[in-house]
Design a protein around this motif. Structure first.
Motif, PDB file in Angstrom:
ATOM      1  N   GLN A 177      30.624  47.407  44.376  1.00 35.67           N
ATOM      2  CA  GLN A 177      31.882  46.760  44.353  1.00 35.67           C
ATOM      3  C   GLN A 177      31.717  45.215  45.054  1.00 35.67           C
ATOM      4  N   ALA A 178      30.987  44.983  46.053  1.00 33.90           N
ATOM      5  CA  ALA A 178      31.061  43.681  46.537  1.00 33.90           C
ATOM      6  C   ALA A 178      30.151  42.658  45.480  1.00 33.90           C
ATOM      7  N   LEU A 179      29.218  43.254  44.851  1.00 37.00           N
ATOM      8  CA  LEU A 179      28.555  42.512  43.927  1.00 37.00           C
ATOM      9  C   LEU A 179      29.268  42.204  42.693  1.00 37.00           C
ATOM     10  N   ALA A 180      30.205  43.073  42.333  1.00 32.46           N
ATOM     11  CA  ALA A 180      31.114  42.951  40.945  1.00 32.46           C
ATOM     12  C   ALA A 180      32.068  41.800  41.500  1.00 32.46           C
ATOM     13  N   TRP A 181      32.469  41.842  42.801  1.00 30.54           N
ATOM     14  CA  TRP A 181      33.426  40.732  43.206  1.00 30.54           C
ATOM     15  C   TRP A 181      32.815  39.337  43.259  1.00 30.54           C
ATOM     16  N   CYS A 182      31.383  39.369  43.408  1.00 24.20           N
ATOM     17  CA  CYS A 182      30.557  38.078  43.449  1.00 24.20           C
ATOM     18  C   CYS A 182      30.672  37.327  42.112  1.00 24.20           C
ATOM     19  N   ILE A 183      30.956  38.391  40.998  1.00 29.95           N
ATOM     20  CA  ILE A 183      30.767  37.643  39.614  1.00 29.95           C
ATOM     21  C   ILE A 183      32.202  37.799  39.157  1.00 29.95           C
TER      22      ILE A 183
END
Length: 207
Positions: A106-112
């Protein structure tokens, strides 16, 4: 915004929503102390996690490895995860750890820019649908774009302070609306994306 200003901004924001953290908690690393990941690094890691997370839900490592190799995603798999993928049977705690990687995703998806981040909620129900699975992720990886690094830096600082708070709640018996697992896994992912540590398995989780 310098690091002291960022720290004060997040401390005041948390206070405004009823979360008090000490004003003397340290600052996080500044941009000249880290090596931020590229959007392609993050999208590749996210694509690999779509498979690795399966270990937490009964998928066979052998089958997951086949897919990871097929789509050239092994460079994005951590050393610890590689070990687990090669084992015929993994322990219950390892399964739990792998299932919590959904919060890292979820956090990595937020980063992009694929999702929002609400630390009072678990990962999105439709998160998996936004990540390539059993399909070639090459275009997804190449076309991904990073959020402004200042936003990732701010999130890194915020999660550090939230992590201190949830741990302190556990130590003092305070009621806490936040999940330590959610906060710690998202912090790991954001700090890795921010470039605090190159090795995913060695991202520091001290508070």
């Amino acid at each position: 915004m310098n690091m002291e200003e960022l720290k004060n901004k997040n401390t005041q924001y948390l206070s405004s929503i009823g979360i008090d953290v000490p004003e003397d908690l340290p600052q996080i690393e500044s941009l000249n102390e880290v090596e931020p990941r590229t959007a392609q690094d993050i999208a590749g890691r996210l694509s690999a996690l779509a498979y690795v997370i399966g270990l937490g839900f009964g998928a066979r490592g052998e089958d997951l490895l086949e897919q990871l190799n097929k789509y050239n995603l092994m460079p994005y798999v951590s050393g610890y995860e590689r070990e687990l993928l090669s084992q015929d049977i993994i322990g219950e705690q390892d399964k739990i750890d792998m299932s919590w990687l959904a919060e890292c995703a979820q956090a990595l998806a937020w980063c992009i820019g694929l999702v929002d981040l609400d630390h009072f909620k678990h990962c999105d129900d439709d998160l998996a649908q936004k990540i390539p699975f059993k399909s070639n992720p090459e275009e997804f990886i190449q076309e991904s774009q990073l959020r402004p690094i200042a936003e990732i830096q701010e999130q890194s600082d915020l999660l550090y302070r939230l992590h201190w708070y949830v741990r302190n709640c556990g130590l003092t018996g305070q009621e806490c609306e936040l999940s330590e697992e959610v906060i710690s896994e998202r912090r790991r992912a954001i700090d890795w994306a921010y470039g605090v540590e190159k090795d995913w398995d060695a991202v520091p989780m001290d508070t």
